[in-house]
Write an enzyme that holds these catalytic residues in place. Sequence first.
Site, PDB file in Angstrom:
ATOM      1  N   ASP A  59      46.517  50.459  33.024  1.00  0.00           N
ATOM      2  CA  ASP A  59      45.162  50.681  32.524  1.00  0.00           C
ATOM      3  C   ASP A  59      44.975  49.706  31.356  1.00  0.00           C
ATOM      4  O   ASP A  59      45.610  49.865  30.308  1.00  0.00           O
ATOM      5  CB  ASP A  59      45.020  52.133  32.050  1.00  0.00           C
ATOM      6  CG  ASP A  59      43.616  52.432  31.538  1.00  0.00           C
ATOM      7  OD1 ASP A  59      42.850  51.483  31.277  1.00  0.00           O
ATOM      8  OD2 ASP A  59      43.302  53.631  31.390  1.00  0.00           O
ATOM      9  N   SER A 104      29.516  38.462  32.190  1.00  0.00           N
ATOM     10  CA  SER A 104      28.474  38.719  33.196  1.00  0.00           C
ATOM     11  C   SER A 104      27.182  38.043  32.754  1.00  0.00           C
ATOM     12  O   SER A 104      26.937  37.889  31.543  1.00  0.00           O
ATOM     13  CB  SER A 104      28.230  40.218  33.325  1.00  0.00           C
ATOM     14  OG  SER A 104      27.102  40.457  34.161  1.00  0.00           O
ATOM     15  N   TYR A 136      26.415  48.607  29.308  1.00  0.00           N
ATOM     16  CA  TYR A 136      27.250  47.612  30.005  1.00  0.00           C
ATOM     17  C   TYR A 136      26.878  46.207  29.533  1.00  0.00           C
ATOM     18  O   TYR A 136      27.750  45.392  29.221  1.00  0.00           O
ATOM     19  CB  TYR A 136      27.057  47.745  31.519  1.00  0.00           C
ATOM     20  CG  TYR A 136      27.726  46.655  32.328  1.00  0.00           C
ATOM     21  CD1 TYR A 136      29.099  46.667  32.564  1.00  0.00           C
ATOM     22  CD2 TYR A 136      26.994  45.594  32.869  1.00  0.00           C
ATOM     23  CE1 TYR A 136      29.713  45.662  33.306  1.00  0.00           C
ATOM     24  CE2 TYR A 136      27.605  44.583  33.610  1.00  0.00           C
ATOM     25  CZ  TYR A 136      28.955  44.625  33.826  1.00  0.00           C
ATOM     26  OH  TYR A 136      29.573  43.628  34.559  1.00  0.00           O
ATOM     27  N   LYS A 148      29.314  43.229  27.720  1.00  0.00           N
ATOM     28  CA  LYS A 148      29.530  41.868  28.232  1.00  0.00           C
ATOM     29  C   LYS A 148      29.064  40.822  27.208  1.00  0.00           C
ATOM     30  O   LYS A 148      29.577  39.706  27.181  1.00  0.00           O
ATOM     31  CB  LYS A 148      28.845  41.693  29.586  1.00  0.00           C
ATOM     32  CG  LYS A 148      29.509  42.520  30.698  1.00  0.00           C
ATOM     33  CD  LYS A 148      30.975  42.129  30.908  1.00  0.00           C
ATOM     34  CE  LYS A 148      31.592  42.794  32.116  1.00  0.00           C
ATOM     35  NZ  LYS A 148      32.982  42.372  32.361  1.00  0.00           N
TER      36      LYS A 148
HETATM   37  N1  LIG Z   1      30.207  42.673  41.051  1.00  0.00           N
HETATM   38  C1  LIG Z   1      29.288  42.246  40.235  1.00  0.00           C
HETATM   39  O1  LIG Z   1      28.096  42.281  40.563  1.00  0.00           O
HETATM   40  C2  LIG Z   1      29.660  41.697  38.871  1.00  0.00           C
HETATM   41  C3  LIG Z   1      28.761  40.855  38.209  1.00  0.00           C
HETATM   42  C4  LIG Z   1      29.113  40.342  36.975  1.00  0.00           C
HETATM   43  C5  LIG Z   1      30.345  40.649  36.416  1.00  0.00           C
HETATM   44  N2  LIG Z   1      31.190  41.483  37.081  1.00  0.00           N
HETATM   45  C6  LIG Z   1      32.489  41.765  36.452  1.00  0.00           C
HETATM   46  O2  LIG Z   1      33.511  41.334  37.326  1.00  0.00           O
HETATM   47  C7  LIG Z   1      34.714  42.042  37.016  1.00  0.00           C
HETATM   48  C8  LIG Z   1      35.385  42.502  38.304  1.00  0.00           C
HETATM   49  O3  LIG Z   1      34.617  43.489  38.935  1.00  0.00           O
HETATM   50  P1  LIG Z   1      34.317  43.513  40.504  1.00  0.00           P
HETATM   51  O4  LIG Z   1      32.866  43.286  40.653  1.00  0.00           O
HETATM   52  O5  LIG Z   1      35.262  42.635  41.224  1.00  0.00           O
HETATM   53  O6  LIG Z   1      34.552  45.076  40.816  1.00  0.00           O
HETATM   54  P2  LIG Z   1      35.630  45.843  41.710  1.00  0.00           P
HETATM   55  O7  LIG Z   1      35.314  47.284  41.510  1.00  0.00           O
HETATM   56  O8  LIG Z   1      35.640  45.309  43.100  1.00  0.00           O
HETATM   57  O9  LIG Z   1      37.022  45.485  41.019  1.00  0.00           O
HETATM   58  C9  LIG Z   1      37.385  45.962  39.757  1.00  0.00           C
HETATM   59  C10 LIG Z   1      38.876  46.274  39.776  1.00  0.00           C
HETATM   60  O10 LIG Z   1      39.243  46.615  38.431  1.00  0.00           O
HETATM   61  C11 LIG Z   1      40.091  47.747  38.485  1.00  0.00           C
HETATM   62  N3  LIG Z   1      40.012  48.465  37.215  1.00  0.00           N
HETATM   63  C12 LIG Z   1      38.964  49.184  36.732  1.00  0.00           C
HETATM   64  N4  LIG Z   1      39.274  49.697  35.536  1.00  0.00           N
HETATM   65  C13 LIG Z   1      40.535  49.286  35.247  1.00  0.00           C
HETATM   66  C14 LIG Z   1      41.403  49.490  34.143  1.00  0.00           C
HETATM   67  N5  LIG Z   1      41.033  50.242  33.105  1.00  0.00           N
HETATM   68  N6  LIG Z   1      42.622  48.904  34.177  1.00  0.00           N
HETATM   69  C15 LIG Z   1      43.008  48.149  35.230  1.00  0.00           C
HETATM   70  N7  LIG Z   1      42.229  47.935  36.295  1.00  0.00           N
HETATM   71  C16 LIG Z   1      41.012  48.492  36.309  1.00  0.00           C
HETATM   72  C17 LIG Z   1      39.582  48.573  39.656  1.00  0.00           C
HETATM   73  O11 LIG Z   1      40.582  49.475  40.135  1.00  0.00           O
HETATM   74  C18 LIG Z   1      39.228  47.479  40.654  1.00  0.00           C
HETATM   75  O12 LIG Z   1      40.339  47.152  41.489  1.00  0.00           O
HETATM   76  C19 LIG Z   1      34.310  43.161  36.061  1.00  0.00           C
HETATM   77  O13 LIG Z   1      34.650  42.795  34.738  1.00  0.00           O
HETATM   78  C20 LIG Z   1      32.797  43.220  36.216  1.00  0.00           C
HETATM   79  O14 LIG Z   1      32.173  43.737  35.065  1.00  0.00           O
HETATM   80  C21 LIG Z   1      30.883  42.005  38.289  1.00  0.00           C
END
Ligand SMILES: NC(=O)c1ccc[n+]([C@@H]2O[C@H](COP(=O)([O-])OP(=O)(O)OC[C@H]3O[C@@H](n4cnc5c(N)ncnc54)[C@H](O)[C@@H]3O)[C@@H](O)[C@H]2O)c1
Length: 248
Positions: free
Chosen positions: A59, A139, A152, A156
């Site tokens: 975590d 983001s 959120y 970011k």
């Molecule tokens: N998907 C989007 O639209 C988007 C857009 C901009 C930024 N982001 C950012 O991209 C990053 C990745 O997200 P994603 O979209 O791939 O989502 P996702 O849910 O597919 O992947 C996130 C992963 O992080 C893990 N996770 C969550 N909390 C955790 C913790 N405390 N410790 C360890 N692991 C943890 C989850 O188990 C998951 O495997 C994030 O920082 C998110 O804010 C996502």
Amino acid sequence: MRLSGKVAVVTGGGSGFGEGIARRFAEEGARVIVADLDEAAAGRVADSIGETALAVRADVAVGEDYEAIVSAAVGAFGRLDILINNAGYTHRYGSMLDVDEATFDRIYAVNVKSIYHSAIHAVPVFRAQGGGVILNIGSTAGIRPRPNLTWYNGSKGAVLTLTQSMAVELAPDKVRVCAIAPVAGETGMLHRFMGNDTPERRAQFLASIPLGRLSTPRDIANAALYLCSDEADFLTGVCLEVDGGRCV
Ligand SMILES: NC(=O)c1ccc[n+]([C@@H]2O[C@H](COP(=O)([O-])OP(=O)(O)OC[C@H]3O[C@@H](n4cnc5c(N)ncnc54)[C@H](O)[C@@H]3O)[C@@H](O)[C@H]2O)c1
């Protein structure tokens, strides 16, 4: 092979952007620690990459867990060159007044405090080795915030300011610190950003992206590959928007 000899940690590597980054980095010769809260997801990704990857359940909001991630990299692969703070968390799309305090705290613990933990545990290793790279996944929400994801968005924004501040403070140690700001992508988090995943809502999202599509894990991974490679040797404190023109 643009990352041969390098050892990289990817947090949240069990899914979405993190999985894409872990796979792309392994293709380019890196050995990779796939760190995730979801042990099975991390194991699935690491197993499919093979013996150049190792899964660690952690975590990122917990200091001891972050310490274990860094120790796993050094213990298994002998060094640490690249650290990607990608794991993230958000409240659901909706009024800022409907988000309870525990959810607010969790967002900042996962998205912001994790960067503190990463610095505390990885910078001494980078200093001893003579350098390193930290890449924070921000983001577009932190650059061009829109309603209903307020807490959120703020987290970011902090990711981007921390990236710049860490970059200037760590430059004498040859530690580069950069960020990527992805636009919405088809990953596990998307439904929380969208609220209702209806065709109308998707059309609304797409209308704000000049290149007319969502981001993919491959888009984010390719940008991460460049920023973490030696080709980007003179870049620090930058935030690369991988957003099809969304922030223009
Ligand atoms: N998907 C989007 O639209 C988007 C857009 C901009 C930024 N982001 C950012 O991209 C990053 C990745 O997200 P994603 O979209 O791939 O989502 P996702 O849910 O597919 O992947 C996130 C992963 O992080 C893990 N996770 C969550 N909390 C955790 C913790 N405390 N410790 C360890 N692991 C943890 C989850 O188990 C998951 O495997 C994030 O920082 C998110 O804010 C996502």
